[in-house]
Design a protein around this motif. Structure first.
Motif, PDB file in Angstrom:
ATOM      1  N   GLY A 111       0.795  -1.228   0.000  1.00  0.00           N
ATOM      2  CA  GLY A 111       0.000   0.000   0.000  1.00  0.00           C
ATOM      3  C   GLY A 111       0.823   1.272   0.000  1.00  0.00           C
ATOM      4  O   GLY A 111       0.284   2.346  -0.155  1.00  0.00           O
ATOM      5  N   ASP A 112       2.133   1.138   0.148  1.00  0.00           N
ATOM      6  CA  ASP A 112       2.984   2.332   0.099  1.00  0.00           C
ATOM      7  C   ASP A 112       3.267   2.738  -1.340  1.00  0.00           C
ATOM      8  O   ASP A 112       3.212   1.914  -2.251  1.00  0.00           O
ATOM      9  N   LEU A 113       3.601   4.005  -1.537  1.00  0.00           N
ATOM     10  CA  LEU A 113       4.069   4.472  -2.834  1.00  0.00           C
ATOM     11  C   LEU A 113       5.577   4.627  -2.750  1.00  0.00           C
ATOM     12  O   LEU A 113       6.097   5.089  -1.732  1.00  0.00           O
ATOM     13  N   PRO A 114       6.289   4.267  -3.803  1.00  0.00           N
ATOM     14  CA  PRO A 114       7.740   4.460  -3.744  1.00  0.00           C
ATOM     15  C   PRO A 114       8.110   5.923  -3.930  1.00  0.00           C
ATOM     16  O   PRO A 114       8.820   6.277  -4.855  1.00  0.00           O
ATOM     17  N   GLY A 115       7.616   6.774  -3.069  1.00  0.00           N
ATOM     18  CA  GLY A 115       7.853   8.205  -3.207  1.00  0.00           C
ATOM     19  C   GLY A 115       8.945   8.705  -2.292  1.00  0.00           C
ATOM     20  O   GLY A 115       9.624   7.942  -1.601  1.00  0.00           O
ATOM     21  N   LEU A 116       9.081  10.031  -2.275  1.00  0.00           N
ATOM     22  CA  LEU A 116      10.133  10.677  -1.507  1.00  0.00           C
ATOM     23  C   LEU A 116      10.002  10.378  -0.013  1.00  0.00           C
ATOM     24  O   LEU A 116      10.992  10.220   0.699  1.00  0.00           O
ATOM     25  N   LYS A 117       8.736  10.272   0.463  1.00  0.00           N
ATOM     26  CA  LYS A 117       8.537  10.163   1.903  1.00  0.00           C
ATOM     27  C   LYS A 117       8.478   8.726   2.398  1.00  0.00           C
ATOM     28  O   LYS A 117       8.312   8.479   3.603  1.00  0.00           O
ATOM     29  N   ALA A 118       8.557   7.777   1.495  1.00  0.00           N
ATOM     30  CA  ALA A 118       8.339   6.387   1.899  1.00  0.00           C
ATOM     31  C   ALA A 118       9.461   5.847   2.793  1.00  0.00           C
ATOM     32  O   ALA A 118       9.218   5.449   3.933  1.00  0.00           O
ATOM     33  N   TYR A 119      10.681   5.844   2.301  1.00  0.00           N
ATOM     34  CA  TYR A 119      11.769   5.232   3.077  1.00  0.00           C
ATOM     35  C   TYR A 119      12.975   6.161   3.190  1.00  0.00           C
ATOM     36  O   TYR A 119      14.113   5.715   3.211  1.00  0.00           O
ATOM     37  N   GLY A 120      12.694   7.434   3.207  1.00  0.00           N
ATOM     38  CA  GLY A 120      13.792   8.371   3.421  1.00  0.00           C
ATOM     39  C   GLY A 120      14.422   8.859   2.132  1.00  0.00           C
ATOM     40  O   GLY A 120      14.257   8.265   1.068  1.00  0.00           O
ATOM     41  N   PHE A 121      15.121   9.973   2.274  1.00  0.00           N
ATOM     42  CA  PHE A 121      15.694  10.663   1.133  1.00  0.00           C
ATOM     43  C   PHE A 121      16.752   9.823   0.418  1.00  0.00           C
ATOM     44  O   PHE A 121      16.780   9.735  -0.797  1.00  0.00           O
ATOM     45  N   ARG A 122      17.635   9.197   1.220  1.00  0.00           N
ATOM     46  CA  ARG A 122      18.736   8.442   0.600  1.00  0.00           C
ATOM     47  C   ARG A 122      18.220   7.268  -0.208  1.00  0.00           C
ATOM     48  O   ARG A 122      18.694   6.983  -1.312  1.00  0.00           O
ATOM     49  N   TRP A 123      17.238   6.582   0.353  1.00  0.00           N
ATOM     50  CA  TRP A 123      16.657   5.455  -0.356  1.00  0.00           C
ATOM     51  C   TRP A 123      16.069   5.914  -1.690  1.00  0.00           C
ATOM     52  O   TRP A 123      16.325   5.324  -2.744  1.00  0.00           O
ATOM     53  N   PHE A 124      15.321   7.021  -1.650  1.00  0.00           N
ATOM     54  CA  PHE A 124      14.651   7.521  -2.848  1.00  0.00           C
ATOM     55  C   PHE A 124      15.659   7.934  -3.916  1.00  0.00           C
ATOM     56  O   PHE A 124      15.524   7.600  -5.089  1.00  0.00           O
ATOM     57  N   ILE A 125      16.703   8.657  -3.488  1.00  0.00           N
ATOM     58  CA  ILE A 125      17.732   9.115  -4.427  1.00  0.00           C
ATOM     59  C   ILE A 125      18.392   7.926  -5.130  1.00  0.00           C
ATOM     60  O   ILE A 125      18.531   7.911  -6.354  1.00  0.00           O
TER      61      ILE A 125
END
Lengths: 276, 168
Positions: free
Chosen positions: B101-115
């Motif tokens: 149910g999560d979106l792989p967005g900026l807020k999901a797992y932190g900035f480093r993960w997203f980058i």
């Protein structure tokens, strides 16, 4: 059967990936890229329409510049006329000779969509088949060459810009007539490369480069630009950089050049090639 | 379900519009061409199946190709990116795994993960795109420079868009 299902479950997405990529490559390989004409006429009409509207609005900001361009072109034309008048005063002559028949007609068009930031740039013009535009016609601006028509629709046509890796044109030095081949290397939108000019030719910075007219596409003597730097490369030829006289970023009014004698020239040329 | 579909349709139209109206008009000597529409593929839910991602990648690429004149170019790059997505998500997954149910967005797992996640996919997308566009080895390093510069700018713009426009 179960094995097949298991296989599909495991590698189904890989198969789908390969299939979709195959379609993509097929589309990529099928030339002329006039997406719109082949694939969706309505989308073409709308996108060209939107571009034209946007263009219409932004036009007002560059009116000064466009006027300037047209004025200087007019000046050139008046100068040319002056020479003709003076000649005819000395000796009046009427011409019925076929040599003096008109060879070129210019169709005025506007660039409604233009890109300079890709490696293969295309320009959309607001004139198409209905206005007499056909494939392989030359396009020039007030200041110099622009490109070649690659696809035509009813009301729009697509131009391969000189800023396109696939663009080739034969061009010569206007002062001594040595000709070479003109290409773009994809790096700088203000410069083209002129190659195949041999070493013994006298070349200097600032020399004017113009079209040759050998290809039956461009008329002879249309300005390409001036030499900005040249280099003696390893081989027998110069590496010449030509500064384009056309400002592709600000392209607006252009002319499509109709060569009335093109058929004749091409016919003759293929005939000769056929007998050899 | 219907809600999700509507949401993603909106996102799709928004991103295509930003791409065509803004990004395609950036003219910076031809070296910087950000392609932010790839964010659509990046933002699909974690549980989206790989075939759905591939089909959506195909459609996205197709629409972008329609506006650019080189049919097939963006399709192949985007489909490749869509194909890589599950593997990259696997590669960068946090210890406790992804939550449904999560979106792989900026807020999901932190900035480093997203980058890390977007950097890898955007890089491969741009790599395919630019080399296919040039389609010759003649200008290898110049094309590489274009890939790197454009990747940087795409990632930057994606983060800006994520931070400003899409607050979900």
């Amino acid at each position: 059967m179960r094995n097949l299902l298991n296989f599909l479950k495991k590698f189904g997405n890989v198969l789908l990936f390969v299939l979709l990529e195959a379609i993509a490559f097929y589309l990529l390989a099928s030339k002329p890229n006039y997406h719109s004409i082949k694939l969706s006429k309505t989308l073409d009409a709308t996108s060209a329409f939107v571009h034209e509207k946007v263009n219409h609005a932004t036009d007002y900001f560059s009116l000064n510049e466009i006027n300037e361009q047209l004025l200087s072109e007019n000046r050139e034309l008046r100068n040319a006329m002056q020479r003709i008048y003076r000649n005819s005063e000395i000796s009046t002559f009427s011409v019925t000779d076929s040599i003096y028949k008109q060879q070129y007609i210019y169709i005025q068009a506007r660039a409604v969509n233009n890109s300079v930031n890709k490696q293969k740039n295309y320009i959309t013009l607001n004139k198409g088949i209905l206005s007499g535009v056909r494939k392989d016609m030359a396009v020039t601006g007030p200041e110099g060459i622009v490109g070649i028509i690659v696809e035509v629709g009813r009301n729009y046509s697509l131009v391969m810009s000189a800023l396109n890796l696939d663009f080739r044109l034969s061009a010569r030095l206007s002062k001594n007539g040595y000709f070479g081949s003109l290409t773009w290397d994809g790096a700088d939108i203000n410069h083209l490369n002129l190659s195949e000019i041999p070493h013994h030719v006298d070349v200097s910075v600032g020399d004017i480069v113009e079209t040759t007219g050998y290809s039956a596409v461009f008329p002879e003597g249309i300005t390409v630009g001036t030499i900005s730097e040249f280099d003696v490369s390893g081989g027998d030829f110069y590496d010449i950089k030509v500064k384009l006289s056309t400002q592709f970023r600000k392209l607006n009014n252009v002319y499509v050049v109709v060569n009335l004698k093109k058929e004749e020239q091409l016919e003759l040329e293929t005939e000769i090639r056929g007998t050899r | 379900m219907l809600n999700t579909i509507l949401k993603y349709t909106g996102l799709f139209i928004l991103l295509i519009a930003i791409q065509v109206l803004l990004m395609n008009n950036i003219q910076f000597s031809g070296f910087v061409n950000p392609y932010i529409y790839i964010l659509f593929i990046l933002l699909l839910p974690f549980e989206a199946s790989s075939w759905l991602i591939l089909i959506l990648s195909f459609i996205t690429g197709f629409v972008i190709d329609l506006t650019s004149g080189n049919m097939g170019l963006h399709i192949s790059a985007t489909v490749f990116a869509g194909f890589l997505r599950p593997y990259v998500l696997n590669l960068v997954s946090p210890h406790e795994g992804y939550e449904q149910g999560d979106l792989p967005g900026l807020k999901a797992y932190g900035f480093r993960w997203f980058i890390t996640y977007i950097l890898i996919i955007v890089f491969f997308h741009h790599l395919t795109l630019f080399y296919l566009e040039v389609f010759r080895f003649e200008y290898f390093f110049r094309t590489l420079l274009r890939v790197l510069l454009s990747t940087g700018f795409t990632v930057l713009f994606i983060i800006i868009i994520q931070a400003i426009v899409i607050r979900r």
